[in-house]
Structure formats: structure tokens, C-alpha cells
Design an enzyme around this catalytic site. Sequence first.
Site, short mmCIF file in Angstrom:
data_model
loop_
_atom_site.label_atom_id
_atom_site.label_comp_id
_atom_site.label_asym_id
_atom_site.label_seq_id
_atom_site.Cartn_x
_atom_site.Cartn_y
_atom_site.Cartn_z
N LYS A 1 0.89 -1.17 0.00
CA LYS A 1 0.00 0.00 0.00
C LYS A 1 0.92 1.21 0.00
O LYS A 1 1.85 1.27 0.82
CB LYS A 1 -0.85 0.01 1.27
CG LYS A 1 -1.81 -1.15 1.37
CD LYS A 1 -3.14 -0.75 0.80
CE LYS A 1 -4.18 -1.84 0.98
NZ LYS A 1 -5.41 -1.54 0.25
N LYS B 1 -13.96 -7.62 -5.80
CA LYS B 1 -14.29 -7.88 -4.39
C LYS B 1 -15.77 -8.17 -4.28
O LYS B 1 -16.59 -7.39 -4.77
CB LYS B 1 -13.94 -6.66 -3.53
CG LYS B 1 -12.44 -6.43 -3.40
CD LYS B 1 -12.12 -5.26 -2.50
CE LYS B 1 -10.62 -5.05 -2.44
NZ LYS B 1 -10.25 -3.75 -1.87
MG MG Z 1 -7.10 -1.77 -3.54
#
Ligand code: MG
Length: 375
Positions: free
Chosen positions: A171, A270
Site C-alpha cells: 500500500k 471484491k
Molecule cells: Mg485496492
Amino acid sequence: MQIVEYKMVQFLMRLKKPYRFAESTYQTRPINILALKDELGNVGLGEVEAFQFPNYIDETQSECVRILNTRILPLLGSKKFDTPFEFSKFIDSTNGPYMARAAAEMAIWDLFAKRNGVSVQKLIMLALGRTDAVKPEVSVGVAIGIKDETSELIAEIRRQLELGYTRIKLKIKPKYTVKMLKEVRTEFPNQLMMIDCNSQYGLKDKSFFQNIDGLNFAMIEQPLAKNDFRNHAKLQAQLNTDICLDENIFNSEDIWKVINLQAGRVINMKIARVGGISNALALTTLAEKHGLKVWCGGMLETGVGRAFNLALASMPLFSFPGDISASDRYYEKDIVNEKFSIVNGKIRVPDTPGLGVSLNEFAQAKFNEIEWTKI
Ligand SMILES: [Mg+2]
């Protein structure tokens, strides 16, 4: 199938370490488990996966729960459903938040699987029209939160590789420099690695991306703003590295925008963000038909959400390792009995009827405290 009762149980999941995500740092994560009971007494579980604050997409845990309780669940009592796809169509017609719809839709897959005596994994395969054998395990990767120092980052990557993960996702946010990422790549030159920007950059940062284009990252996930397809297309045109879209993708219109504008080459799918498993299957099929690669992302799930991710990620539609971590990655205490561990970079997919996980003693006690609500 008819739904006769439901209950919503909130768990405050305590993170082992603070998780830094875009502009927020989480120490705990409230997650609600939705249980639906059918007319035969089977219980199906789903998970509300929205974060506490709207810093991933514009949905929050509390708002999803409120809308499920007040608007969506009361509608279920008068309806009968023959397949999860029928349910998905109905739940989409409520126009509730995606992550609220997904929680109910997950529970329906669990229920249908239990009613048919098959695993959720097998049921999804059958729903895709596939009768070949299911995969016993899936390759998985891990996401590493933002760190202040390169040395910390390198140490954390090393730790995760030692634990057996085969794909690393970093990230990142704008304070990360090209130098920092170069140092990481020098340390792990051949490691399958990607970065996730969580919408924190703008087209003004084009030169940053051009300067890391040669670092052999598998992809750059969601570099630019949510809902911005045009600038993603402009950036993709100037990079060799694939752009992967996450926060931009909710429905088939979004997939079409990626295809038509060439706004990226990869989709992070997702279950929660697209309103459930049925939609995830439809969007993945559409995306792949048009040459996009798709893989299964994660949302710091409990063992319930993780089991759904494993079932989905094991489908033949996916080839790149998903963001699915071992049970002990994020939380001090999970809510299911089953432990999911990494062996040679893979996690076993539950294969017992239904979702294949059961609430552990602590979670079951909490579950029993809440009364069922008749629909
Ligand atoms: Mg992502």
C-alpha cells in the site's frame, strides 16, 4: 427458499497492529455478521465488509447495517427464491449500498449450499456450469500497510515472505519516493510484487509512475481518484505496467468504461464492493471476455468473509493470487473455529457443506445473546 428470520451480530475486531489505510489508521474494526434462517431451519452467514469510515468507497459499516435492518431485510419475508441469482436480482432492485446487499447475498449462497449438501465452492462451480473438479487450495498474496521507513518496509516484506506468501502488495501514498521503491526492488528483484495507491494520486504525479514503470511491478492498483476513468486511461497509455482498478468498479457499466476507454488492464474483484458473489461472477466473466485480467481482492475479513473469498478465488476464472491472508494476519482473535494457514503460498478452500466455517466459542456466545427477528 424463503427467509423466515434474521439476526445481525456486531463484532469489534481488534487488530494486532494499527492498520494504516489512505488517510486513516485503524486499531479496531467493527464487522457485522448477518445470519439468515430459511424455512427449513438452516442458517446462512454473510459479512458486512464496509469500513467504519468512508475512506475506501463511500459506504460505511453502520450505514450498511442500518439499511439492511430498516429497508432490505423486512422485504425478504414475502419472497421465495429458487437460485442465488434470483436473490441477487431481487437484492439489486432494492438499490441499497453494495456492501449491504453483498452481506445478504453471501448468506444466501451459504444457505443454498447447505440445502443442497455441497460446499459454497462447489455450488459456485455448478452455477458457472462447470462440473470439473474444484481446486483444493488457492495461491494467495498479502497486502502490507504504509510504513514510515524503507527499512521497516523491507523487514515487513521479508517477514511476510518467510510466512509463505508468494505475492506481495505494497500500500503506498504520495510520501513514498521513487528511491524508496527502487530500494525495495533492489532487495527483492524477482519477487512477484505490486503496489496499491488507494486513489491517493493525481495525473500531476505522472512522472512518479513513469519513474517506477521499469521496476517490474505486476501492476499499479487504483492510482487515481475513485470514479475517474478518463485520467486512468491517460496514465495507462503512458505506462507499460498494467493499471488495476479497484475503487472504480461496482457494476457492468464500470467494466464497460474500462473496456471502452482502455482505463486499465486488470480488475480487482471484491465480493462486497460489487454487491455479492453473483455480480462478481458476472462482472468477471464480462471483463475476461474483453481481455481484462481479474483477481480476487480482500477487505480485512473475518473468517466468514475469508471463506467466501477462498471459494470465489478458487474458480477457474482467476489466475493471479488474491488478497487472502491467513487467519492470524490481522486480528488478535478471529470468530471462526477453522484456521486458515499458508502452506507453500496457498490456503486450503473449505469443502464441507455450506461455507465450511463455524463460529468459535467466543463468537457463538455473542451470537446467542442476540434474538432472532421474524420477517
Ligand atoms: Mg485496492
